[in-house]
Design a protein around this motif. Sequence first.
Motif, PDB file in Angstrom:
ATOM      1  N   PRO A 394      30.514 -22.980   6.279  1.00 42.47           N
ATOM      2  CA  PRO A 394      29.593 -23.603   5.314  1.00 42.47           C
ATOM      3  C   PRO A 394      30.357 -24.363   4.224  1.00 42.47           C
ATOM      4  O   PRO A 394      31.278 -23.814   3.623  1.00 42.47           O
ATOM      5  CB  PRO A 394      28.861 -22.394   4.719  1.00 42.47           C
ATOM      6  CG  PRO A 394      29.852 -21.282   4.808  1.00 42.47           C
ATOM      7  CD  PRO A 394      30.712 -21.539   6.026  1.00 42.47           C
ATOM      8  N   TYR A 395      29.986 -25.588   4.018  1.00 45.95           N
ATOM      9  CA  TYR A 395      30.553 -26.403   2.918  1.00 45.95           C
ATOM     10  C   TYR A 395      29.398 -26.873   2.024  1.00 45.95           C
ATOM     11  O   TYR A 395      29.250 -28.049   1.748  1.00 45.95           O
ATOM     12  CB  TYR A 395      31.318 -27.602   3.490  1.00 45.95           C
ATOM     13  CG  TYR A 395      32.713 -27.266   3.957  1.00 45.95           C
ATOM     14  CD1 TYR A 395      32.918 -26.496   5.096  1.00 45.95           C
ATOM     15  CD2 TYR A 395      33.828 -27.704   3.256  1.00 45.95           C
ATOM     16  CE1 TYR A 395      34.200 -26.183   5.522  1.00 45.95           C
ATOM     17  CE2 TYR A 395      35.116 -27.402   3.678  1.00 45.95           C
ATOM     18  CZ  TYR A 395      35.297 -26.635   4.811  1.00 45.95           C
ATOM     19  OH  TYR A 395      36.573 -26.336   5.225  1.00 45.95           O
ATOM     20  N   VAL A 396      28.577 -25.921   1.626  1.00 48.57           N
ATOM     21  CA  VAL A 396      27.341 -26.274   0.915  1.00 48.57           C
ATOM     22  C   VAL A 396      27.440 -26.067  -0.595  1.00 48.57           C
ATOM     23  O   VAL A 396      26.493 -26.368  -1.325  1.00 48.57           O
ATOM     24  CB  VAL A 396      26.140 -25.467   1.464  1.00 48.57           C
ATOM     25  CG1 VAL A 396      25.811 -25.903   2.877  1.00 48.57           C
ATOM     26  CG2 VAL A 396      26.413 -23.966   1.429  1.00 48.57           C
ATOM     27  N   MET A 397      28.568 -25.573  -1.061  1.00 52.28           N
ATOM     28  CA  MET A 397      28.669 -25.327  -2.502  1.00 52.28           C
ATOM     29  C   MET A 397      28.562 -26.661  -3.254  1.00 52.28           C
ATOM     30  O   MET A 397      29.293 -27.601  -2.951  1.00 52.28           O
ATOM     31  CB  MET A 397      30.013 -24.665  -2.821  1.00 52.28           C
ATOM     32  CG  MET A 397      29.917 -23.634  -3.928  1.00 52.28           C
ATOM     33  SD  MET A 397      31.547 -23.140  -4.492  1.00 52.28           S
ATOM     34  CE  MET A 397      31.863 -21.740  -3.490  1.00 52.28           C
ATOM     35  N   GLY A 398      27.626 -26.738  -4.172  1.00 50.49           N
ATOM     36  CA  GLY A 398      27.450 -27.964  -4.962  1.00 50.49           C
ATOM     37  C   GLY A 398      26.840 -29.117  -4.176  1.00 50.49           C
ATOM     38  O   GLY A 398      26.954 -30.280  -4.592  1.00 50.49           O
ATOM     39  N   LEU A 399      26.140 -28.826  -3.082  1.00 49.24           N
ATOM     40  CA  LEU A 399      25.667 -29.898  -2.193  1.00 49.24           C
ATOM     41  C   LEU A 399      24.722 -30.887  -2.891  1.00 49.24           C
ATOM     42  O   LEU A 399      24.810 -32.082  -2.670  1.00 49.24           O
ATOM     43  CB  LEU A 399      24.992 -29.288  -0.957  1.00 49.24           C
ATOM     44  CG  LEU A 399      24.655 -30.243   0.176  1.00 49.24           C
ATOM     45  CD1 LEU A 399      25.900 -30.911   0.735  1.00 49.24           C
ATOM     46  CD2 LEU A 399      23.923 -29.509   1.302  1.00 49.24           C
ATOM     47  N   ASP A 400      23.829 -30.377  -3.728  1.00 46.57           N
ATOM     48  CA  ASP A 400      22.867 -31.283  -4.364  1.00 46.57           C
ATOM     49  C   ASP A 400      23.180 -31.556  -5.833  1.00 46.57           C
ATOM     50  O   ASP A 400      22.348 -32.086  -6.569  1.00 46.57           O
ATOM     51  CB  ASP A 400      21.451 -30.683  -4.254  1.00 46.57           C
ATOM     52  CG  ASP A 400      21.088 -30.475  -2.796  1.00 46.57           C
ATOM     53  OD1 ASP A 400      21.343 -31.395  -1.996  1.00 46.57           O
ATOM     54  OD2 ASP A 400      20.593 -29.375  -2.450  1.00 46.57           O
ATOM     55  N   ARG A 401      24.362 -31.192  -6.239  1.00 43.72           N
ATOM     56  CA  ARG A 401      24.686 -31.339  -7.671  1.00 43.72           C
ATOM     57  C   ARG A 401      24.996 -32.802  -7.995  1.00 43.72           C
ATOM     58  O   ARG A 401      25.848 -33.422  -7.360  1.00 43.72           O
ATOM     59  CB  ARG A 401      25.893 -30.463  -7.992  1.00 43.72           C
ATOM     60  CG  ARG A 401      26.122 -30.271  -9.460  1.00 43.72           C
ATOM     61  CD  ARG A 401      27.120 -29.154  -9.701  1.00 43.72           C
ATOM     62  NE  ARG A 401      26.594 -27.852  -9.342  1.00 43.72           N
ATOM     63  CZ  ARG A 401      27.316 -26.875  -8.798  1.00 43.72           C
ATOM     64  NH1 ARG A 401      28.586 -27.059  -8.528  1.00 43.72           N
ATOM     65  NH2 ARG A 401      26.776 -25.719  -8.507  1.00 43.72           N
TER      66      ARG A 401
END
Length: 438
Positions: A394-401
Amino acid sequence: MSAADNSQGITPMLAEIREGIAQGRVPARIFNDQEIFDLERRKLFGKAWCFLAHESEIPRPGDYVTRSIADNSIIVARDEHGNICAHLNMCRHRGNMMCKSEMGNASHFRCSYHGWVYKNSGELVGVPYFKEGYDTRLDRKQWGLVEVRTESYAGLVFGTLDPQAPSLDEYLGGFQFYLDIYLKQGLGGSEVHGPPDHWVAETDWKICAENFSGDGYHTPVAHQFGFHLGYFPSSGATHSEGWAVHIPGKGHSIGLGHTPGMPPFFGYPDDLVEQMHESLSPQQLEVFSKTRTAVGSVFPNLSFLIQPFSLVPGEPGVRFCTMRLWHPLGPGRMEMWSWCLVPKGASDEYKEEAYKAYTLAFGQAGTFEQDDFENWTKVTRAAGGSLAQGLEFPYVMGLDRPPLEDWPGPGHAVSPYVTDTNFRNLWGTWADYLARED
Ligand code: FES
Ligand SMILES: [Fe+2]
């Protein structure tokens, strides 16, 4: 088709990888895979600007070092006029390696096989039995060493194997703002403090490049001794604070860790801080004054780190700078190159202290270095396993920031420092290179 199913070849897999990265997924197998490595060798390292040497490693006419871009050995030399040039380390007669030393000083190189002689600027000037053997059939002008295109930025010499590559300036695309923090701390720029350490590791180069694109997430865990024993001034409670910045589409990134309450420019002597106020812009000073750790990478495989390390536990520490090259040798195998950089204009006393801090933390037997490679080698081994072929991370950290609107420097900046934002840009750029038509 899943990313693991390679029965239709690598091209559809790459399309799927690119789609996955945008959604925050990266397949494990890219970190240890022969086909991926073969593509990287040709399409990434054959096209990008790759680091060769720091100018201070070859200060005098005749000085040279031998370095590599992927599997090509390259002689980087300063010729008799003081110009830096780079040539493939391969005799044009039958292909022998011309220069077998890592570094030295020579006006000419003589091949150990049949004795052809080249100037350090590449011209073929000596051929045994030239008249007796070749009559007039060999035009020596056409058989000089193969030149590698080079350009420099702030003392860093880069080379590219692609004659059509854009200029280095365009390639860096604004990342110079952040590079200056490593390279222009004093009025005279930076220099290497001694030759580099280098060693082979069973680790994929990409794991290291990602880590040094701003992985502040691992620090309180992988390097916890540093926190607990007082070698590293941060705390698990606040360690996520700071900023992550990348240059969209270029792959260059930096993580800027911040420790609340830490005085600006701590860990540097006053005279050096004075020089920084002349050598860096107000915007660069604004960024650097809030930074404890600056960990960044020039795509694809050159990284830098500024970090404090205490020579005496509990004291605030000395800030040192290391430059590292993650040189790929094969899938899951690399040669690590590590330099200590110091500001040329700093005192000898500070340079020695910084070198000690660098050696204790990031020299070959350095404590942080050992922590990192222990983890990276295990990741590499696991990524090559059969079950891992179907897995993604998973590389979702901060995805929509959204990016910060008032950030003083170039690029896409987010806060906090702990995020996957830089890594999505890194792997997106990497996949773009691999997917490009030749
Ligand atoms: S291979 Fe170099 S002189 Fe023959
Ligand atoms: Fe680390």
